[in-house]
Design a protein around this motif. Structure first.
Motif, PDB file in Angstrom:
ATOM      1  N   THR A 211      47.753  52.234  73.306  1.00 18.78           N
ATOM      2  CA  THR A 211      49.515  52.277  72.316  1.00 18.78           C
ATOM      3  C   THR A 211      50.223  51.580  72.335  1.00 18.78           C
ATOM      4  OG1 THR A 211      52.037  53.026  72.490  1.00 18.78           O
ATOM      5  CG2 THR A 211      50.620  52.881  74.932  1.00 18.78           C
ATOM      6  N   ASP A 212      50.376  50.345  71.055  1.00 17.00           N
ATOM      7  CA  ASP A 212      51.026  49.278  71.011  1.00 17.00           C
ATOM      8  C   ASP A 212      52.860  49.276  71.546  1.00 17.00           C
ATOM      9  OD1 ASP A 212      49.124  48.771  69.039  1.00 17.00           O
ATOM     10  OD2 ASP A 212      49.701  49.645  67.687  1.00 17.00           O
ATOM     11  N   ASP A 213      52.989  51.171  71.948  1.00 16.85           N
ATOM     12  CA  ASP A 213      54.231  50.715  71.943  1.00 16.85           C
ATOM     13  C   ASP A 213      53.455  50.329  73.845  1.00 16.85           C
ATOM     14  OD1 ASP A 213      56.770  51.559  73.721  1.00 16.85           O
ATOM     15  OD2 ASP A 213      56.731  53.492  73.065  1.00 16.85           O
ATOM     16  N   GLU A 214      55.362  48.816  74.209  1.00 17.23           N
ATOM     17  CA  GLU A 214      55.014  48.126  75.148  1.00 17.23           C
ATOM     18  C   GLU A 214      55.980  49.392  76.762  1.00 17.23           C
ATOM     19  OE1 GLU A 214      53.873  45.379  76.591  1.00 17.23           O
ATOM     20  OE2 GLU A 214      52.108  45.407  74.394  1.00 17.23           O
ATOM     21  N   ASP A 215      56.266  49.253  76.683  1.00 20.01           N
ATOM     22  CA  ASP A 215      57.051  50.645  78.149  1.00 20.01           C
ATOM     23  C   ASP A 215      56.534  51.498  77.495  1.00 20.01           C
ATOM     24  OD1 ASP A 215      59.164  49.766  77.315  1.00 20.01           O
ATOM     25  OD2 ASP A 215      60.541  50.693  76.767  1.00 20.01           O
ATOM     26  N   GLU A 216      55.183  52.191  77.439  1.00 22.90           N
ATOM     27  CA  GLU A 216      54.763  53.517  77.813  1.00 22.90           C
ATOM     28  C   GLU A 216      53.458  53.698  78.720  1.00 22.90           C
ATOM     29  OE1 GLU A 216      52.003  55.829  74.326  1.00 22.90           O
ATOM     30  OE2 GLU A 216      54.197  56.316  73.600  1.00 22.90           O
ATOM     31  N   GLN A 217      54.205  54.031  79.937  1.00 24.13           N
ATOM     32  CA  GLN A 217      53.203  54.209  81.039  1.00 24.13           C
ATOM     33  C   GLN A 217      52.731  52.523  81.753  1.00 24.13           C
ATOM     34  OE1 GLN A 217      52.177  56.412  83.277  1.00 24.13           O
ATOM     35  NE2 GLN A 217      52.762  57.425  81.977  1.00 24.13           N
ATOM     36  N   LYS A 218      53.131  51.724  81.141  1.00 23.78           N
ATOM     37  CA  LYS A 218      53.772  50.170  81.741  1.00 23.78           C
ATOM     38  C   LYS A 218      54.313  49.905  83.457  1.00 23.78           C
ATOM     39  CE  LYS A 218      50.740  48.496  78.786  1.00 23.78           C
ATOM     40  NZ  LYS A 218      49.861  49.785  78.887  1.00 23.78           N
ATOM     41  N   ILE A 219      55.082  51.191  83.358  1.00 24.58           N
ATOM     42  CA  ILE A 219      55.821  51.445  84.332  1.00 24.58           C
ATOM     43  C   ILE A 219      55.142  52.447  85.781  1.00 24.58           C
ATOM     44  CG2 ILE A 219      57.444  52.652  82.892  1.00 24.58           C
ATOM     45  CD1 ILE A 219      59.891  50.928  84.654  1.00 24.58           C
ATOM     46  N   ALA A 220      55.559  52.966  86.558  1.00 23.23           N
ATOM     47  CA  ALA A 220      55.534  53.438  87.563  1.00 23.23           C
ATOM     48  C   ALA A 220      56.427  54.442  87.463  1.00 23.23           C
ATOM     49  CB  ALA A 220      54.860  52.874  88.700  1.00 23.23           C
ATOM     50  N   PHE A 221      56.317  55.498  87.956  1.00 25.65           N
ATOM     51  CA  PHE A 221      57.706  56.472  87.864  1.00 25.65           C
ATOM     52  C   PHE A 221      58.566  55.841  89.218  1.00 25.65           C
ATOM     53  CE2 PHE A 221      59.931  59.865  88.965  1.00 25.65           C
ATOM     54  CZ  PHE A 221      61.153  60.603  87.257  1.00 25.65           C
ATOM     55  N   SER A 222      58.317  55.584  90.537  1.00 22.67           N
ATOM     56  CA  SER A 222      58.671  54.821  91.191  1.00 22.67           C
ATOM     57  C   SER A 222      59.429  53.534  91.107  1.00 22.67           C
ATOM     58  CB  SER A 222      57.866  55.381  92.448  1.00 22.67           C
ATOM     59  OG  SER A 222      56.817  54.195  92.273  1.00 22.67           O
ATOM     60  N   ALA A 223      59.096  53.162  89.378  1.00 17.14           N
ATOM     61  CA  ALA A 223      59.621  51.741  89.089  1.00 17.14           C
ATOM     62  C   ALA A 223      61.022  52.718  88.635  1.00 17.14           C
ATOM     63  CB  ALA A 223      58.840  50.948  89.034  1.00 17.14           C
ATOM     64  N   LEU A 224      61.176  53.279  88.487  1.00 17.40           N
ATOM     65  CA  LEU A 224      62.561  53.555  87.812  1.00 17.40           C
ATOM     66  C   LEU A 224      63.501  53.717  88.538  1.00 17.40           C
ATOM     67  CD1 LEU A 224      61.392  57.191  85.385  1.00 17.40           C
ATOM     68  CD2 LEU A 224      61.396  54.745  83.927  1.00 17.40           C
ATOM     69  N   PRO A 225      65.037  53.230  88.005  1.00 17.54           N
ATOM     70  CA  PRO A 225      65.783  53.337  89.294  1.00 17.54           C
ATOM     71  C   PRO A 225      66.027  54.348  90.244  1.00 17.54           C
ATOM     72  CG  PRO A 225      66.884  52.426  87.089  1.00 17.54           C
ATOM     73  CD  PRO A 225      65.152  53.146  86.995  1.00 17.54           C
ATOM     74  N   GLY A 226      66.366  53.828  91.332  1.00 18.14           N
ATOM     75  CA  GLY A 226      66.812  55.087  92.136  1.00 18.14           C
ATOM     76  C   GLY A 226      65.429  56.523  92.475  1.00 18.14           C
ATOM     77  N   MET A 227      64.393  56.263  91.667  1.00 19.65           N
ATOM     78  CA  MET A 227      63.127  57.088  91.735  1.00 19.65           C
ATOM     79  C   MET A 227      62.442  56.783  93.266  1.00 19.65           C
ATOM     80  SD  MET A 227      62.854  59.798  89.881  1.00 19.65           S
ATOM     81  CE  MET A 227      65.049  59.357  90.238  1.00 19.65           C
ATOM     82  N   LYS A 228      62.293  55.698  93.468  1.00 26.11           N
ATOM     83  CA  LYS A 228      61.580  55.549  94.446  1.00 26.11           C
ATOM     84  C   LYS A 228      61.471  56.423  96.503  1.00 26.11           C
ATOM     85  CE  LYS A 228      59.057  51.504  97.888  1.00 26.11           C
ATOM     86  NZ  LYS A 228      59.834  50.453  98.244  1.00 26.11           N
ATOM     87  N   GLU A 229      63.019  56.674  96.191  1.00 30.01           N
ATOM     88  CA  GLU A 229      62.755  57.179  97.483  1.00 30.01           C
ATOM     89  C   GLU A 229      62.373  58.624  97.495  1.00 30.01           C
ATOM     90  OE1 GLU A 229      66.360  59.018  99.198  1.00 30.01           O
ATOM     91  OE2 GLU A 229      66.810  59.976  96.812  1.00 30.01           O
ATOM     92  N   ARG A 230      62.619  59.015  96.350  1.00 28.59           N
ATOM     93  CA  ARG A 230      61.990  60.960  96.352  1.00 28.59           C
ATOM     94  C   ARG A 230      60.387  60.593  95.245  1.00 28.59           C
ATOM     95  NH1 ARG A 230      65.672  63.738  94.371  1.00 28.59           N
ATOM     96  NH2 ARG A 230      67.422  62.360  94.263  1.00 28.59           N
ATOM     97  N   THR A 231      59.749  59.941  95.634  1.00 28.48           N
ATOM     98  CA  THR A 231      58.516  60.152  94.579  1.00 28.48           C
ATOM     99  C   THR A 231      56.950  59.609  95.623  1.00 28.48           C
ATOM    100  OG1 THR A 231      59.600  58.983  92.842  1.00 28.48           O
ATOM    101  CG2 THR A 231      57.181  58.699  92.419  1.00 28.48           C
ATOM    102  N   VAL A 232      56.140  60.070  95.226  1.00 26.85           N
ATOM    103  CA  VAL A 232      55.051  60.367  95.793  1.00 26.85           C
ATOM    104  C   VAL A 232      54.090  59.626  94.931  1.00 26.85           C
ATOM    105  CG1 VAL A 232      52.943  60.587  96.920  1.00 26.85           C
ATOM    106  CG2 VAL A 232      55.240  61.633  97.900  1.00 26.85           C
TER     107      VAL A 232
END
Ligand SMILES: Cc1ncc(COP(=O)(O)O)c(C=O)c1O
Lengths: 394, 163
Positions: A211-232
């Protein structure tokens, strides 16, 4: 008969729907398979070589339960370099026998009897059975071609009950090839927060996005604000480094969750095979040094074949959403009037091409077939010829 | 992003028979763009020839090959280019490289028989004025050439269906 010894809760789970095709294809000589779920590259030589050296050096012992610390440290660097998330190698990362084991551990460590788990459908074959084996209840949430097979917060909203405990977030997706961008992930994050859900994010295909969309999947779900504590976070080496047979994956999670996962792993598995770990260490280290050369080379090759496959299906008159992750196309075969099962069985028997019926990945996969473009170009072109003949013969 | 030309070169170096239409699909470009890029690559002599890699050992063609290390005295103003030119013009010579190290030119020669090849060295190569010494080694077995492995079979070891 010894059936009486078998746990009915296990017995009632059907075996994987793809097995049958394996059996038929096994009897054929020149069948071309688009039915595989693994890279057609052999593990890069420098990686194989590192494992050979380790065997010759007599590294034949157990490793720590959580895996070699050097490997966990390298995984931590990798995730922060590539997916913008940081984990503590001592307490938040464990090495597993493939992503498969990591999925199982996450479910077993977190589910209480009767807990519901949202599983996007179609999805990887093992999620729902693993939920069941862990004592939970899988709740299939259909995703649709119109939505490019993404799960939406509205659908989660509809599926949530007081018993919902977790959601499996499987993007890039097997079998559809769907990906989610950051904004769409954020919407899911909000829903997870609202209902206090654990998110099991299977990112095994994270390196394989087109994809040319830089945002797509270049980030782990747990990297989203507040998500690390509820993500495996689940990932592994099978797809990105063509290392399926080594059985090497990993899980990253808050230390309280990982501690419990590791307990099961410690008693049930002990540790992932040492040579796989040595190979994985080499894969990450060398690729960090050389700009992810192995990954880039393989991804480019998949991407070209992805375009050729998509083009071929559209020319055959099959409607196919453009997959932008993993290595599968998931065309609709509804226009042929056949079910996916009939389509695949006849295609195999009459034209010797193996595809996997979409409903092997859940009810919502009905009317589709999964085709893998990690297939030699010339064989793939021959398969398209045969499929075209088949469709015209209908 | 990889440039279109470098993508084309990668694709053609794997299979030089890939039709332009397919290259266009593979790279997500217009056919005319691809055609122009290929034309330019040919015009700029980046692409010199489209030729297959042949395992002659599997044919009935009689053929021997040798690698010859050649020492020469470079010529004033011309360096090695002039003597290299004298050598590469022979039909028997398949490749010529200027080398660092203990000799100057590496010459790959092909002939039908050992005798023919030996005669080429003694009658054509060695007598050249600037050639001061040669050392010939015959090729016995070809394992890999231009990235292609010649020995053994490469089979797909994957199961036909997997999840
Ligand atoms: C979505 C998904 N998750 C996990 C796995 C399992 O991978 P591993 O080989 O790391 O166990 C696969 C393998 O096909 C997969 O497609």
């Amino acid at each position: 008969m010894s059936n009486r010894f078998v746990n009915p809760a296990v017995a009632q789970v059907p075996p994987s729907g793809i097995r049958r095709f394996f059996d038929i294809a096994g009897t054929m000589k020149d069948a071309i398979s688009l039915g595989v779920g693994e890279p057609d590259f052999v593990t890069p030589y420098h990686i194989r070589s590192a494992a050979i050296d380790s065997i010759l050096d007599g590294e034949t012992q157990y490793t720590p339960n959580r895996g070699l610390l050097s490997l966990r440290q390298e995984i931590a660097r990798y995730l922060s370099d590539r997916f913008q998330v940081s984990y503590d190698p001592e307490q938040e990362i464990m090495v597993t026998v493939g992503a498969s084991e990591a999925i199982d551990l996450a479910l077993r460590a977190c589910l209480r009897p009767g807990d519901e788990v949202i599983v996007p459908d179609p999805g990887y074959v093992s999620y729902a059975p693993c939920v069941t084996f862990a004592g939970g209840v899988p709740v299939a949430v259909p995703t649709k071609a119109e939505d490019e097979f993404r799960i939406t917060p509205e659908e989660i909203e509809q599926a949530v009950t007081p018993k919902t405990r977790a959601i499996i977030f499987p993007y890039p997706n097997n079998p559809t090839g769907a990906v989610m961008n950051k904004a769409q992930m954020q919407a899911i994050a909000q829903a997870a927060e609202k209902h206090d859900l654990l998110v099991i994010s299977d990112e095994i295909y994270a390196e394989l996005t087109y994809t040319d969309d830089e945002d797509e999947q270049k980030i782990a779900f747990s990297a989203l604000p507040g998500m690390k504590e509820r993500t495996v976070l689940i990932n592994g080496f099978s797809k990105a480094f063509a290392m399926t047979g080594w059985r090497l994956g990993y899980a990253c999670a808050p230390k309280e969750i990982l501690y419990e996962m590791n307990k099961i792993h410690q008693y049930a598995i002990m540790c992932a095979p040492r040579q796989g770990q040595v190979a994985g260490l080499q894969a990450l280290k060398k690729n960090r040094e050389n700009g992810y050369e192995d990954v880039v080379t393989m991804r480019r090759s998949y991407d070209r074949r992805r375009r050729v496959m998509l083009d071929a299906f559209r020319k055959m008159g099959l409607s196919c959403f453009e997959p932008r992750g993993a290595f599968y196309c998931f065309p609709s075969i509804r226009s042929t009037g056949l079910t996916s099962e009939e389509f695949c069985t006849r295609l195999l028997k009459e034209h010797r091409v193996v595809c996997v019926p979409g409903d092997a990945f859940g009810k919502s996969g009905a009317g589709h077939i999964r085709c893998c473009y990690a297939t030699d170009m010339n064989r793939m072109l021959e398969a398209f010829k045969r499929m075209e003949q088949f469709i015209q013969s209908l | 992003m990889q440039s279109l030309k470098s993508q084309i070169l990668e694709i053609l170096s794997e299979d030089c028979r890939t039709p332009l239409e397919r290259i266009a699909v593979m790279t997500g470009s217009d056919l005319t763009q691809v055609a122009e890029a290929v034309e330019e690559l040919e015009r700029d002599r980046v692409i010199l020839q489209y030729s297959p890699i042949i395992n002659w050992d599997r044919t009935d063609k009689e053929r021997v090959e040798a690698l010859i290390e050649v020492k020469v005295t470079p010529q004033r103003d011309m360096g090695f280019d002039s003597i290299a030119g004298r050598i590469y013009r022979f039909d028997e010579v398949k490749s010529v490289f200027l080398m660092s190290g203990s000799y100057d030119l590496m010459v790959l020669v092909e002939a039908r028989t050992l005798k023919e090849l030996a005669l080429f060295v003694s009658e054509k190569l060695s007598p050249l004025e600037s050639v001061t010494g040669t050392s010939t080694s015959f090729v016995l077995k070809r394992y890999k050439q231009d990235g292609v492995i010649f020995v053994g079979e490469t089979t797909d070891k994957r199961m036909v269906v997997s999840p």
